[in-house]
Write an enzyme that holds these catalytic residues in place. Structure first.
Site, PDB file in Angstrom:
ATOM      1  N   LYS A  41      14.848  18.409  16.265  1.00 54.89           N
ATOM      2  CA  LYS A  41      14.671  18.688  14.859  1.00 54.89           C
ATOM      3  C   LYS A  41      13.892  19.990  14.673  1.00 54.89           C
ATOM      4  O   LYS A  41      13.957  20.618  13.617  1.00 54.89           O
ATOM      5  CB  LYS A  41      13.859  17.548  14.187  1.00 54.89           C
ATOM      6  CG  LYS A  41      14.463  16.191  14.348  1.00 54.89           C
ATOM      7  CD  LYS A  41      13.479  15.116  13.865  1.00 54.89           C
ATOM      8  CE  LYS A  41      14.069  13.750  14.189  1.00 54.89           C
ATOM      9  NZ  LYS A  41      13.043  12.689  14.151  1.00 54.89           N
ATOM     10  N   GLY A  42      13.154  20.353  15.711  1.00 55.24           N
ATOM     11  CA  GLY A  42      12.194  21.459  15.588  1.00 55.24           C
ATOM     12  C   GLY A  42      12.790  22.780  15.161  1.00 55.24           C
ATOM     13  O   GLY A  42      12.160  23.547  14.440  1.00 55.24           O
ATOM     14  N   GLU A  97      15.805  27.851  18.856  1.00 51.40           N
ATOM     15  CA  GLU A  97      14.786  26.879  19.251  1.00 51.40           C
ATOM     16  C   GLU A  97      13.481  27.140  18.511  1.00 51.40           C
ATOM     17  O   GLU A  97      13.218  28.269  18.085  1.00 51.40           O
ATOM     18  CB  GLU A  97      14.521  26.991  20.761  1.00 51.40           C
ATOM     19  CG  GLU A  97      15.129  25.867  21.583  1.00 51.40           C
ATOM     20  CD  GLU A  97      14.414  24.524  21.418  1.00 51.40           C
ATOM     21  OE1 GLU A  97      13.636  24.341  20.457  1.00 51.40           O
ATOM     22  OE2 GLU A  97      14.640  23.656  22.277  1.00 51.40           O
ATOM     23  N   ASP A 101       8.518  26.270  26.079  1.00 52.25           N
ATOM     24  CA  ASP A 101       7.260  25.871  26.694  1.00 52.25           C
ATOM     25  C   ASP A 101       7.437  25.958  28.216  1.00 52.25           C
ATOM     26  O   ASP A 101       7.406  27.045  28.770  1.00 52.25           O
ATOM     27  CB  ASP A 101       6.963  24.454  26.182  1.00 52.25           C
ATOM     28  CG  ASP A 101       5.601  23.938  26.568  1.00 52.25           C
ATOM     29  OD1 ASP A 101       4.658  24.724  26.595  1.00 52.25           O
ATOM     30  OD2 ASP A 101       5.476  22.727  26.833  1.00 52.25           O
ATOM     31  N   LYS A 129       5.512  30.176  24.762  1.00 55.28           N
ATOM     32  CA  LYS A 129       4.233  30.036  25.477  1.00 55.28           C
ATOM     33  C   LYS A 129       4.479  30.447  26.929  1.00 55.28           C
ATOM     34  O   LYS A 129       4.721  29.589  27.783  1.00 55.28           O
ATOM     35  CB  LYS A 129       3.781  28.574  25.473  1.00 55.28           C
ATOM     36  CG  LYS A 129       3.254  28.043  24.173  1.00 55.28           C
ATOM     37  CD  LYS A 129       2.656  26.656  24.451  1.00 55.28           C
ATOM     38  CE  LYS A 129       2.692  25.773  23.264  1.00 55.28           C
ATOM     39  NZ  LYS A 129       2.328  24.372  23.583  1.00 55.28           N
ATOM     40  N   PHE A 150      -1.426  23.510  21.585  1.00 59.16           N
ATOM     41  CA  PHE A 150      -0.401  22.678  20.964  1.00 59.16           C
ATOM     42  C   PHE A 150      -0.305  23.017  19.478  1.00 59.16           C
ATOM     43  O   PHE A 150      -1.272  22.900  18.744  1.00 59.16           O
ATOM     44  CB  PHE A 150      -0.687  21.192  21.165  1.00 59.16           C
ATOM     45  CG  PHE A 150       0.513  20.349  20.884  1.00 59.16           C
ATOM     46  CD1 PHE A 150       1.500  20.183  21.848  1.00 59.16           C
ATOM     47  CD2 PHE A 150       0.692  19.756  19.636  1.00 59.16           C
ATOM     48  CE1 PHE A 150       2.643  19.438  21.580  1.00 59.16           C
ATOM     49  CE2 PHE A 150       1.833  19.004  19.363  1.00 59.16           C
ATOM     50  CZ  PHE A 150       2.799  18.848  20.337  1.00 59.16           C
ATOM     51  N   ASP A 157       6.293  19.387  15.516  1.00 54.12           N
ATOM     52  CA  ASP A 157       5.565  18.181  15.125  1.00 54.12           C
ATOM     53  C   ASP A 157       4.480  17.798  16.115  1.00 54.12           C
ATOM     54  O   ASP A 157       4.494  18.167  17.281  1.00 54.12           O
ATOM     55  CB  ASP A 157       6.532  17.006  14.996  1.00 54.12           C
ATOM     56  CG  ASP A 157       6.998  16.508  16.369  1.00 54.12           C
ATOM     57  OD1 ASP A 157       7.579  17.321  17.115  1.00 54.12           O
ATOM     58  OD2 ASP A 157       6.764  15.337  16.703  1.00 54.12           O
ATOM     59  N   ARG A 163       5.802  18.772  10.493  1.00 57.39           N
ATOM     60  CA  ARG A 163       6.959  19.669  10.595  1.00 57.39           C
ATOM     61  C   ARG A 163       7.107  20.518   9.331  1.00 57.39           C
ATOM     62  O   ARG A 163       7.619  21.626   9.372  1.00 57.39           O
ATOM     63  CB  ARG A 163       8.254  18.851  10.771  1.00 57.39           C
ATOM     64  CG  ARG A 163       8.382  18.149  12.110  1.00 57.39           C
ATOM     65  CD  ARG A 163       9.796  17.612  12.271  1.00 57.39           C
ATOM     66  NE  ARG A 163       9.912  16.617  13.321  1.00 57.39           N
ATOM     67  CZ  ARG A 163      10.107  16.880  14.616  1.00 57.39           C
ATOM     68  NH1 ARG A 163      10.184  18.125  15.022  1.00 57.39           N
ATOM     69  NH2 ARG A 163      10.203  15.910  15.496  1.00 57.39           N
TER      70      ARG A 163
HETATM   71  P1  IMP Z   1      10.135  22.670  27.389  1.00 53.69           P
HETATM   72  O1  IMP Z   1      11.289  22.035  28.057  1.00 53.69           O
HETATM   73  O2  IMP Z   1       8.830  22.328  28.056  1.00 53.69           O
HETATM   74  O3  IMP Z   1      10.275  24.146  27.176  1.00 53.69           O
HETATM   75  O4  IMP Z   1      10.029  21.891  26.026  1.00 53.69           O
HETATM   76  C1  IMP Z   1      10.144  22.467  24.814  1.00 53.69           C
HETATM   77  C2  IMP Z   1      10.016  21.395  23.751  1.00 53.69           C
HETATM   78  O5  IMP Z   1       8.741  20.729  23.843  1.00 53.69           O
HETATM   79  C3  IMP Z   1      10.051  22.032  22.400  1.00 53.69           C
HETATM   80  O6  IMP Z   1      11.370  22.147  21.913  1.00 53.69           O
HETATM   81  C4  IMP Z   1       9.184  21.089  21.586  1.00 53.69           C
HETATM   82  O7  IMP Z   1       9.955  20.012  21.097  1.00 53.69           O
HETATM   83  C5  IMP Z   1       8.166  20.572  22.561  1.00 53.69           C
HETATM   84  N1  IMP Z   1       6.917  21.358  22.497  1.00 53.69           N
HETATM   85  C6  IMP Z   1       6.428  22.197  23.436  1.00 53.69           C
HETATM   86  N2  IMP Z   1       5.266  22.751  23.051  1.00 53.69           N
HETATM   87  C7  IMP Z   1       5.013  22.270  21.818  1.00 53.69           C
HETATM   88  C8  IMP Z   1       3.943  22.488  20.867  1.00 53.69           C
HETATM   89  O8  IMP Z   1       2.994  23.247  21.054  1.00 53.69           O
HETATM   90  N3  IMP Z   1       4.046  21.798  19.691  1.00 53.69           N
HETATM   91  C9  IMP Z   1       5.078  20.952  19.411  1.00 53.69           C
HETATM   92  N4  IMP Z   1       6.093  20.718  20.269  1.00 53.69           N
HETATM   93  C10 IMP Z   1       6.054  21.373  21.461  1.00 53.69           C
HETATM   94 MG    MG Z   2      12.438  21.337  20.437  1.00 56.64          MG
END
Ligand code: IMP
Ligand code: MG
Length: 175
Positions: A41-42, A97, A101, A129, A150, A157, A163
């Protein structure tokens, strides 16, 4: 436990950045049509705002994935909860996206979408990040690089809350 939200990026800063990215995409895809793929949803708030600022023809599609593991730590194994409605074959696709992260979700997702034969495939994220990266992912359009904190708002969220904030904030736990 209560939490407080500290503003990291104001609504004006985010809006200005989205305008810039929209202009850049419009230039890069001049004479073409772009197909935006939103990761729910992000990514939804960012995609809607961005789409309004792109001047070439735009089509949209949505998908929802869940990465096994907690919301704050993804495992890299991605399950498609809702797949795209349209094929990607021969389209100029940009995946939208909220945040990259560890990069695990995105690297898995991009590989899977590549197999569907798009003419081109790029990645656009509002936030990045870089310190947290575990898997290398090529990001083509980035709004902001942020520190390892975070964040919530603009689609992101904390336990499904915040959100709808029109800015990006850092969650501070107290109590
Ligand atoms: P990745 O696979 O670790 O890159 O995951 C990315 C997903 O983790 C994002 O699409 C978010 O849904 C969630 N996420 C990572 N960091 C944050 C944050 O700081 N706040 C909220 N959601 C996060
Ligand atoms: Mg996401």
């Amino acid at each position: 436990m209560a939490e407080k939200i500290r503003v990291l990026l104001t609504e004006e800063e985010v809006d200005r950045k989205i305008q810039e990215i929209g202009e850049q995409i419009s230039k890069d895809y001049a004479g073409k049509q772009v197909h935006l793929v939103c990761v729910l949803k992000g990514g939804s708030f960012f995609m809607c705002e961005l789409a309004k600022r792109i001047s070439v023809p735009v089509s949209l599609d949505f998908m929802s994935v869940s990465s096994y593991g907690s919301e704050t730590k993804s495992s890299g194994i991605v399950k498609i909860v809702k797949d795209l409605d349209e094929p990607l074959k021969d389209k100029d696709v940009i995946v939208i996206e909220d945040i990259v992260d560890s990069g695990r979700t995105l690297s898995y997702l991009l590989e899977m979408l590549k197999d569907r034969g798009p003419k081109s495939l790029r990645l656009c994220t509002l936030l990045d990040k870089p310190e947290r990266r575990v898997v290398d992912v090529k990001v083509d359009y980035t709004g902001f690089q942020i520190p390892d904190e975070f964040v919530v708002g603009y689609g992101l969220d904390y336990d499904q809350k915040y959100r709808n904030l029109p800015y990006i904030g850092v969650v501070e736990l107290d109590g």
